[in-house]
Structures are given as C-alpha cells and as structure tokens.
Write a protein that holds these residues in place. Sequence first.
Motif, mmCIF file in Angstrom:
data_model
loop_
_atom_site.group_PDB
_atom_site.id
_atom_site.type_symbol
_atom_site.label_atom_id
_atom_site.label_comp_id
_atom_site.label_asym_id
_atom_site.label_seq_id
_atom_site.Cartn_x
_atom_site.Cartn_y
_atom_site.Cartn_z
ATOM 1 N N LYS A 1 -9.198 -0.098 -5.705
ATOM 2 C CA LYS A 1 -9.685 -0.941 -4.597
ATOM 3 C C LYS A 1 -9.152 -0.500 -3.232
ATOM 4 O O LYS A 1 -7.977 -0.024 -3.142
ATOM 5 C CB LYS A 1 -9.210 -2.436 -4.878
ATOM 6 C CG LYS A 1 -9.644 -3.321 -3.731
ATOM 7 C CD LYS A 1 -9.060 -4.877 -4.045
ATOM 8 C CE LYS A 1 -9.649 -5.844 -3.342
ATOM 9 N NZ LYS A 1 -10.173 -5.487 -1.896
ATOM 10 N N ASN A 2 -9.715 -0.420 -2.222
ATOM 11 C CA ASN A 2 -9.614 0.069 -1.019
ATOM 12 C C ASN A 2 -8.323 -0.950 -0.318
ATOM 13 O O ASN A 2 -8.536 -2.135 -0.422
ATOM 14 C CB ASN A 2 -10.501 0.249 0.085
ATOM 15 C CG ASN A 2 -11.471 1.247 -0.278
ATOM 16 O OD1 ASN A 2 -10.947 2.166 -1.432
ATOM 17 N ND2 ASN A 2 -12.611 1.383 0.039
ATOM 18 N N CYS A 3 -7.343 -0.381 0.478
ATOM 19 C CA CYS A 3 -6.521 -1.303 1.056
ATOM 20 C C CYS A 3 -7.091 -1.833 2.351
ATOM 21 O O CYS A 3 -7.836 -1.356 2.884
ATOM 22 C CB CYS A 3 -5.502 -0.297 1.685
ATOM 23 S SG CYS A 3 -4.110 -1.095 2.659
ATOM 24 N N PRO A 4 -6.752 -3.268 2.348
ATOM 25 C CA PRO A 4 -7.636 -3.963 3.329
ATOM 26 C C PRO A 4 -7.203 -3.731 4.948
ATOM 27 O O PRO A 4 -7.890 -3.851 5.890
ATOM 28 C CB PRO A 4 -7.129 -5.241 3.294
ATOM 29 C CG PRO A 4 -6.188 -5.435 2.252
ATOM 30 C CD PRO A 4 -5.855 -4.058 1.629
ATOM 31 N N SER A 5 -5.868 -2.652 4.883
ATOM 32 C CA SER A 5 -5.513 -2.526 6.286
ATOM 33 C C SER A 5 -5.991 -0.961 6.675
ATOM 34 O O SER A 5 -6.739 -0.678 7.767
ATOM 35 C CB SER A 5 -3.885 -2.302 6.289
ATOM 36 O OG SER A 5 -3.436 -1.837 7.584
ATOM 37 N N CYS A 6 -5.742 0.112 5.816
ATOM 38 C CA CYS A 6 -5.966 1.462 6.173
ATOM 39 C C CYS A 6 -7.034 1.799 5.367
ATOM 40 O O CYS A 6 -7.391 3.156 5.575
ATOM 41 C CB CYS A 6 -4.801 2.410 5.927
ATOM 42 S SG CYS A 6 -4.355 2.583 4.091
ATOM 43 N N ASP A 7 -7.928 1.255 4.348
ATOM 44 C CA ASP A 7 -8.934 1.611 3.641
ATOM 45 C C ASP A 7 -8.701 2.938 2.699
ATOM 46 O O ASP A 7 -9.557 3.380 1.992
ATOM 47 C CB ASP A 7 -10.304 2.092 4.592
ATOM 48 C CG ASP A 7 -11.526 1.874 4.062
ATOM 49 O OD1 ASP A 7 -11.727 0.568 3.291
ATOM 50 O OD2 ASP A 7 -12.337 2.614 4.052
ATOM 51 N N ASP B 1 -5.950 -10.252 -3.633
ATOM 52 C CA ASP B 1 -6.520 -8.781 -3.633
ATOM 53 C C ASP B 1 -5.787 -8.052 -4.676
ATOM 54 O O ASP B 1 -6.391 -7.213 -5.304
ATOM 55 C CB ASP B 1 -5.950 -8.223 -2.142
ATOM 56 C CG ASP B 1 -6.812 -8.543 -1.036
ATOM 57 O OD1 ASP B 1 -8.024 -8.877 -1.089
ATOM 58 O OD2 ASP B 1 -6.295 -8.806 0.052
ATOM 59 N N CYS C 1 0.780 -1.235 0.177
ATOM 60 C CA CYS C 1 -0.092 0.073 -0.029
ATOM 61 C C CYS C 1 0.970 1.136 0.017
ATOM 62 O O CYS C 1 1.662 1.340 0.753
ATOM 63 C CB CYS C 1 -0.933 0.028 1.445
ATOM 64 S SG CYS C 1 -1.886 1.649 1.427
ATOM 65 N N ARG D 1 -7.858 4.101 -1.124
ATOM 66 C CA ARG D 1 -7.850 3.671 -2.061
ATOM 67 C C ARG D 1 -6.637 3.504 -3.085
ATOM 68 O O ARG D 1 -5.807 4.488 -2.961
ATOM 69 C CB ARG D 1 -8.786 4.750 -3.069
ATOM 70 C CG ARG D 1 -9.706 4.120 -4.464
ATOM 71 C CD ARG D 1 -10.485 3.058 -3.715
ATOM 72 N NE ARG D 1 -11.506 3.118 -4.877
ATOM 73 C CZ ARG D 1 -12.293 2.038 -4.861
ATOM 74 N NH1 ARG D 1 -12.523 1.278 -3.833
ATOM 75 N NH2 ARG D 1 -13.277 1.821 -5.803
#
Length: 81
Positions: free
Chosen positions: A27-33, A16, A5, A35
């Motif tokens: 796509k949003n980062c799974p950790s910090c959201d 992902d 990210c 984009r």
Amino acid sequence: MMAYCANCGTEWKVKDIWKLGVSKDGKNCPSCDARQYVSFNNGGFLMGLGYVSGTIGLLLIVLFPYYIRLSNQKDKELYGE
C-alpha cells in the motif's frame, strides 16, 4: 509503538495498517506515496505463527498494528516469490 513508513517516517493509522495487512501488493504511504509492504524481520517468528495457529492468530490480529514494521521492498518469503 505503531508502524512507521520506511521512507519518510510517518506514523500510519491503524485502519491503514489493517488495509496493508490484507493486501498482497502493499500500500502507498499516505504521506510520501512510497509503496510499503509488511515486513516480519523484527518480530518474524511470532508473527509467522499467527498465520498458522488460530489461537495465536486471533491474538496477533488485535496486536497486528503495534508489531509490524514497514519496508520499501516486497518480502519475497512472505509473498512466495
């Protein structure tokens, strides 16, 4: 080396990255959201050829998660904007 990210530095999972690779809107980062979008700035020419050439494309599909970099901004050249 996998993709990280650009915002928080979290390493992304292969599944992902595949989802991001087929998503035009990122796509949003799974950790910090934040984009994230695919950025070909570091390996651009070869990755660009992958979308044009079937043979090179097949090889790059397998290697895709290991060669892309993530960005906080949408690449206008990649998405034609």
